[in-house]
Design an enzyme around this catalytic site. Structure first.
Site: not given
Ligand code: IDP
Ligand code: MG
Length: 160
Positions: A20, A60, A68, A96, A102, A113, A123, A126, A137
């Protein structure tokens, strides 16, 4: 199960990994790529790319109802990302695990992370969450002709 039957059940998968904008800006590109390289997965696509808003929204789309979401789209389009396709048996779940939880504060030390980030909204990386999403994707982020089929010379030293 006989070992050869188990071996026949494991499938070569593809996953979409993306560094990212914070990972690029913080100079973590080499560090992050090297974790997947050293593990032994095969890189089949790689590019530095400024993501348009529409593509970030499509990528997304499952999160579009989250509060968010607008900030997430701003974040992902705030600078160049590194798009990668990786291939291997079990690569989706393994990537993963290498990436970690996350929320980086919950991510185990030793994960990307866990070692390199502190906030969910920054973070650094992805990874696709299923083989189906891996395919979806990669098709979304790469054009035809941007992926390479090749045989790494180290393969006999990774797989018996
Ligand atoms: P992942 O990246 O671990 O699969 P997901 O739940 O798919 O997590 O969320 C995608 C991305 O959205 C996260 O990696 C993060 O950048 C962002 N994200 C998820 N939850 C939050 C939040 O509560 N606040 C801000 N950003 C979030
Ligand atoms: Mg995800």
């Amino acid at each position: 199960f006989l070992p050869h039957l188990v071996a026949a059940m494991v499938e070569v998968e593809e996953t979409y990994i993306m560094i990212k904008p914070d990972g690029v800006q913080r100079g973590l590109v080499g560090e992050i790529i090297s974790r997947f390289e050293k593990k032994g997965f095969k890189l089949t696509g790689l590019k530095l790319f400024q993501c348009p808003k529409e593509l970030a929204q499509e990528h997304y789309k499952d999160l579009q109802s989250k509060p968010f979401f607008p900030k997430l789209i701003d974040y992902i389009t705030s600078g160049p990302v590194v798009c990668m396709a990786w291939e291997g048996v079990g690569v989706v779940a393994s990537a993963r695990k290498l990436i970690g939880a996350t929320n980086p504060l919950n991510a185990e030390p030793g994960t990307i992370r866990g070692d390199l980030a502190v906030q969910t909204g920054r973070n650094v990386v992805h990874g696709s969450d299923s083989p189906e999403n891996g395919k979806r994707e990669i098709a979304l982020w790469f054009k035809e002709g941007e992926l390479c089929e090749w045989a790494p010379v180290q393969e006999p030293w990774l797989k018996e």
